[in-house]
Design a protein around this motif. Structure first.
Motif, short mmCIF file in Angstrom:
data_model
loop_
_atom_site.label_atom_id
_atom_site.label_comp_id
_atom_site.label_asym_id
_atom_site.label_seq_id
_atom_site.Cartn_x
_atom_site.Cartn_y
_atom_site.Cartn_z
N LEU A 59 45.77 32.16 1.70
CA LEU A 59 44.86 32.28 0.56
C LEU A 59 43.55 32.81 1.13
CD1 LEU A 59 44.05 31.70 -2.38
CD2 LEU A 59 43.39 29.42 -1.64
N VAL A 60 43.22 34.06 0.78
CA VAL A 60 42.03 34.71 1.32
C VAL A 60 40.81 34.25 0.53
CG1 VAL A 60 40.90 36.91 1.79
CG2 VAL A 60 43.38 36.70 2.07
N VAL A 76 38.14 35.31 6.00
CA VAL A 76 38.22 33.86 6.00
C VAL A 76 39.38 33.51 5.08
CG1 VAL A 76 37.04 31.72 5.43
CG2 VAL A 76 35.73 33.65 6.35
N ALA A 77 40.40 32.84 5.65
CA ALA A 77 41.60 32.56 4.87
C ALA A 77 42.17 31.20 5.24
CB ALA A 77 42.65 33.64 5.11
N ARG A 79 45.52 29.55 5.92
CA ARG A 79 46.88 30.00 6.28
C ARG A 79 47.87 28.87 6.01
NH1 ARG A 79 47.01 33.37 11.59
NH2 ARG A 79 49.00 33.79 10.63
N TYR A 80 48.21 28.68 4.77
CA TYR A 80 49.11 27.60 4.39
C TYR A 80 50.56 27.88 4.79
CZ TYR A 80 50.17 30.45 0.27
OH TYR A 80 50.54 31.46 -0.57
N GLY A 81 50.91 29.12 5.06
CA GLY A 81 52.26 29.46 5.50
C GLY A 81 52.60 28.80 6.82
N LEU A 82 51.64 28.75 7.74
CA LEU A 82 51.87 28.07 9.03
C LEU A 82 52.14 26.58 8.82
CD1 LEU A 82 49.19 29.73 11.33
CD2 LEU A 82 51.67 29.97 11.46
N LEU A 83 51.42 25.99 7.88
CA LEU A 83 51.64 24.57 7.58
C LEU A 83 53.05 24.35 7.03
CD1 LEU A 83 50.61 21.67 7.28
CD2 LEU A 83 49.80 22.31 5.01
#
Length: 132
Positions: A59-60, A76-77, A79-83
């Motif tokens: 989410l940018v 600035v983002a 990075r919920y994909g890594l989570l």
């Protein structure tokens, strides 16, 4: 007994050595499951979600820009994909460990026909003697 003697006694206990072996095997197993998630599971999920790698989901909050001097200002983002990828990794590791321990405990289940322990026999004798 000095500190060195106590330390030797502590290390010589079987439970400490078993724990150390368990930690090393657990770390190696974690690497295997991480490779499985990174190399097989997440690419399949990415294909199902339109060809984007799950680890790239973000989410940018502020996009990348160029300032007045021509220098690039990083985005600035979140990075919920890594989570999500790490959570899937954790759940797979936890599930496999659960299945392994369930099988291990089934193998270790005590035999129902085994004779009771000596303490149990003594306590039964005392109980029977008190009843008289």
């Amino acid at each position: 007994m000095g500190m060195i003697g106590e330390f030797k006694e502590f290390i010589a206990r079987g439970s400490v050595v078993d724990l150390a072996v368990g930690v090393v095997i657990g770390a190696a197993f974690g690497k295997i499951v991480t490779a499985l998630v990174d190399g097989i599971v997440m690419p399949l999920v990415g294909v199902l979600m339109g060809g984007v790698s799950v680890s790239d989901w973000k989410l940018v909050l502020k996009p990348e820009t160029v300032d007045a001097a021509g220098a690039t200002v990083a985005e600035v983002a979140i990075r919920y994909g890594l989570l999500i990828q790490t959570l899937i990794d954790f759940l797979l590791i936890a599930f496999v460990i659960f299945v392994f321990l369930k099988a291990y405990n089934r193998l270790r289940k005590p035999d129902a026909t085994a004779a009771p322990a000596e303490e149990v026999l003594l306590l039964r004798e005392i109980r029977d003697a008190l009843k008289r």
